[in-house]
Design an enzyme around this catalytic site. Structure first.
Site, mmCIF file in Angstrom:
data_model
loop_
_atom_site.group_PDB
_atom_site.id
_atom_site.type_symbol
_atom_site.label_atom_id
_atom_site.label_comp_id
_atom_site.label_asym_id
_atom_site.label_seq_id
_atom_site.Cartn_x
_atom_site.Cartn_y
_atom_site.Cartn_z
ATOM 1 N N LYS A 69 0.827 -1.261 0.029
ATOM 2 C CA LYS A 69 -0.047 0.044 0.009
ATOM 3 C C LYS A 69 0.879 1.257 -0.051
ATOM 4 O O LYS A 69 1.849 1.475 0.684
ATOM 5 C CB LYS A 69 -0.753 0.162 1.197
ATOM 6 C CG LYS A 69 -1.726 1.060 1.298
ATOM 7 C CD LYS A 69 -3.083 0.678 0.762
ATOM 8 C CE LYS A 69 -3.932 1.776 0.735
ATOM 9 N NZ LYS A 69 -3.810 3.050 -0.405
ATOM 10 N N LYS A 105 5.162 2.436 -3.083
ATOM 11 C CA LYS A 105 5.120 3.986 -3.257
ATOM 12 C C LYS A 105 5.062 3.984 -5.011
ATOM 13 O O LYS A 105 6.000 3.287 -5.507
ATOM 14 C CB LYS A 105 6.113 4.674 -2.901
ATOM 15 C CG LYS A 105 5.927 6.178 -2.913
ATOM 16 C CD LYS A 105 4.842 6.466 -1.820
ATOM 17 C CE LYS A 105 4.718 7.965 -1.345
ATOM 18 N NZ LYS A 105 3.930 7.982 0.023
ATOM 19 N N SER A 361 -7.003 5.255 4.555
ATOM 20 C CA SER A 361 -7.228 4.321 3.362
ATOM 21 C C SER A 361 -7.506 2.882 3.878
ATOM 22 O O SER A 361 -8.254 2.282 3.023
ATOM 23 C CB SER A 361 -5.749 4.284 2.865
ATOM 24 O OG SER A 361 -5.523 5.657 1.919
HETATM 25 N N1 GLU Z 1 0.679 8.874 0.352
HETATM 26 C C1 GLU Z 1 0.172 9.007 1.949
HETATM 27 C C2 GLU Z 1 1.128 8.536 2.589
HETATM 28 O O1 GLU Z 1 2.423 8.833 2.423
HETATM 29 C C3 GLU Z 1 -1.216 7.712 1.943
HETATM 30 C C4 GLU Z 1 -0.788 6.588 1.396
HETATM 31 C C5 GLU Z 1 -2.088 5.660 1.558
HETATM 32 O O2 GLU Z 1 -2.995 5.973 1.901
HETATM 33 O O3 GLU Z 1 -2.056 4.476 1.089
HETATM 34 O O4 GLU Z 1 1.123 8.113 3.716
#
Ligand code: GLU
Length: 469
Positions: A69, A105, A361
Site C-alpha cells: 500500500k 509507493k 485508506s
Molecule cells: N500517500 C500517503 C502516505 O504517504 C497515503 C498512502 C495511502 O493511503 O496508501 O502516507
C-alpha cells in the site's frame, strides 16, 4: 542529489534503530531491502497531438503482508531511489499504526500543475494499465492512493481504468483508495493525514513529562505554530490545531513566499485568500516574509508539511522551534536531525505523525471489500438504544432534557464520525506504544523508538515465514 540524501537518511534512521534490535542480521536485511521495483517508460499523447515519453516507477517494499500500500506521487522530481525510500517509510508506517499492509509507493515524472487535465488523465490511465500488465496493482496485490501532486480525481481515473480492464474480478473498488465518494470512497479520507497530525501532536504534547522537558505547558492551547505547505496535509493539520486544539498559527510558508503574524492567522480564511489570489502573500494583517527564513522564526511547533529535506545541517542550527512535527515524508535529513536532537528539540517522526492517511485508506479498503458503509448496519440501532436510555433517565430523574441536548445524545453515528473516532484511537494508541518503547528501552529519541517498533513488528512476521527454495 536531494533524493539521494533522502534515501540515505531513511537507511541511516533504519540502521540506527536496528542496532537496538535483537533480531538476526539476515532478517533485518530482509526488512530493510525493497522487494520489487517496476520502472517503466510509456508514450502519452500531448494536447497538440505529439507524443511524450513519460518515466514512472512503482516500488513494493515489503511483502510481509499483502496487499502492499502507498500513494502515487506526480512530480518532476521523482526518482527511483526517492520512490524506494518512500515505499519503505510506508512499510514502517503501516506496522506502527497496525494497518496490515506492506509498504509501496509510485512516482510519475511529470509536473502536474503545468499539465492540462486531459494530459494528466491520459498519463494516469496509461500508468494504471502498465501496473495491471505487470501485476503491480490489485485489491490483494498492491493498492495505490493519493500522494504529493495527486488526489481524488486521479484515484477515480485509476479505479475506472482498473474496472474496465478487470471487469470480472471481485472487490474491484478496493484496488485503490482516496477515491471520490461517488466512486466508493470514504468520508474523512481527504482530511485524514492532516487530522492525524493533529491527533498525533496532541497525544505527544499532552504528556506532562514531554512538555516539561521542552519548557512548555502540556497540551496544544496557545502554542505558536509555523507551517510549511498549505496543501491538503498542512491545511487540515493547521485547521484542526487551530479549531480543536486552540493553537495559534503565526506563520505559513508556501512556494510563492511566507507570511507572518504573531497574533495568529485564520487558516480557512487564508486558504480562501490563496484560492482567490493564487498566493498566500498580502494576506490582511500579516507581513510578507522570505519563505525559507520563516522556518527559523520564533515558535513552539514547526510543521514541515511539504516535501523531503527541508531541514538540513544548513538551517537546523538556526531553527528556534522546540518541536518539529514531520507532517511530510522525510522533511528532516539525518544531519539536520542530529543537530536538532542535540539542541534538545523534539522531532515527532513522519512514520508516526502522517500515518493517518494510510489508516483511513485501510478503512476505505475494508469498506470496499465489505460492500457496505460502516454506519449502515448500526446507525438506526444505536439511535433507538440511545433514545430508550434517555427516556429511562428522564423517567428516573423526573427531569426533561432540552430538545438540543436530547438530540445530541440520541443520534446514531454517521460514517464520518466512525472514521474520525477510529483514526483518533489509532493515533493515540500508536503514540502510547512509541512513548513506552522510548522510555522502557532508553532510546535517544522518538524516531528511533518508532523505527525500532516497526522494524521489530515486520521482523517478527518475517521470522514466521517459510523461506521458499
Ligand atoms: N500517500 C500517503 C502516505 O504517504 C497515503 C498512502 C495511502 O493511503 O496508501 O502516507
Amino acid at each position: 542529489m536531494s533524493e539521494e540524501a533522502f534515501y540515505e537518511s531513511v537507511h541511516a534512521y533504519f540502521d540506527r534503530a536496528a542496532l537496538y534490535s535483537k533480531f538476526d542480521a539476515g532478517i533485518l536485511q530482509q526488512v530493510k531491502d525493497c522487494n520489487a521495483i517496476y520502472r517503466m517508460k510509456f508514450p502519452v499523447r500531448e494536447d497538440d497531438g505529439s507524443i511524450r515519453v513519460v518515466e514512472a516507477f512503482r516500488a513494493e517494499h515489503s511483502y510481509h503482508r499483502l496487499p502492499t500500500k502507498g500513494g502515487i506521487r506526480f512530480s518532476r522530481m521523482v526518482s527511483l531511489n526517492e520512490t524506494i525510500a518512500l515505499a519503505s517509510l510506508m512499510t514502517y508506517k503501516c506496522a506502527l499504526v497496525g494497518v496490515p499492509f506492506g509498504g509501496a509507493k509510485g512516482g510519475v515524472k511529470i509536473s502536474p500543475s503545468q499539465e492540462s487535465e486531459g494530459f494528466r488523465e491520459r498519463v494516469t490511465r496509461r500508468y494504471t494499465a502498465e501496473l495491471i500488465r505487470k501485476n503491480f496493482i490489485g485489491p490483494d496485490i498492491d493498492v495505490p492512493a493519493p500522494d504529493y501532486g495527486t488526489g481524488e480525481k486521479e484515484m477515480g481515473w485509476i479505479v475506472d481504468t482498473y474496472k474496465n480492464i478487470r471487469m470480472n474480478e471481485p472487490n474491484i473498488y478496493a484496488c485503490v483508495t482516496g477515491k471520490p465518494l461517488a466512486m466508493q470512497g470514504i468520508p474523512g479520507r481527504t482530511q485524514a493525514t492532516g487530522q492525524g497530525v493533529y491527533f498525533g501532536l496532541r497525544s505527544c504534547l499532552e504528556r506532562p513529562e514531554v512538555a516539561k522537558k521542552l519548557g512548555l505547558s502540556p497540551g496544544l492551547a496557545g502554542k505558536r505554530v509555523i507551517l510549511q505547505g498549505l496543501g491538503k496535509v498542512g491545511y487540515y493539520a493547521a485547521k484542526h490545531l487551530q479549531q480543536d486544539g486552540g493553537a495559534v498559527i503565526v506563520g505559513v510558508s508556501e512556494q510563492e513566499g511566507g507570511i507572518h503574524n504573531p497574533e495568529g492567522l485564520d487558516i480557512p480564511a487564508l486558504f480562501a485568500h490563496r484560492q482567490e489570489t493564487g498566493s498566500v502573500l498580502d494576506y490582511p494583517g500579516a507581513e510578507n516574509v522570505d519563505r525559507a527564513a520563516l522556518l527559523e522564526y520564533s515558535c513552539d511547533i514547526l510543521i514541515p508539511a511539504a516535501l523531503e529535506n527541508q531541514i538540513t545541517a544548513e538551517n537546523a542550527p538556526r531553527i528556534q522551534a522546540k518541536v518539529i512535527a514531520e507532517a511530510a515524508n522525510g522533511p528532516v535529513d539525518q544531519a539536520g536531525d542530529a543537530i536538532l536532537c542535540q539542541r534538545g528539540c523534539l522531532v515527532i517522526p513522519d512514520l508516526f505523525l502522517n500515518a493517518g492517511g494510510v489508516t483511513v485508506s485501510y478503512f476505505e479498503w475494508l469498506k470496499n471489500r465489505a460492500g457496505v458503509s460502516f454506519d449502515r448496519m448500526i446507525s438506526r440501532h444505536e439511535e433507538i438504544a440511545n433514545r430508550n436510555m434517555v427516556a429511562a433517565m428522564e423517567t428516573l430523574t423526573g427531569q426533561t432534557l432540552s430538545v438540543s441536548h436530547r438530540d445530541s445524545l440520541i443520534h446514531g453515528p454517521d460514517e464520518l464520525r466512525l472514521v474520525v473516532s477510529a483514526l483518533e484511537q489509532t493515533m493515540i494508541r500508536a503514540y502510547d506504544r512509541i512513548h513506552e518503547v522510548w522510555l522502557q528501552r532508553d532510546l535517544p529519541d522518538l524516531r528511533t523508538a518508532a523505527f525500532l517498533l516497526s522494524i521489530e513488528r515486520v521482523a517478527e512476521s518475517y521470522s514466521h515465514h517459510g523461506i521458499f527454495p
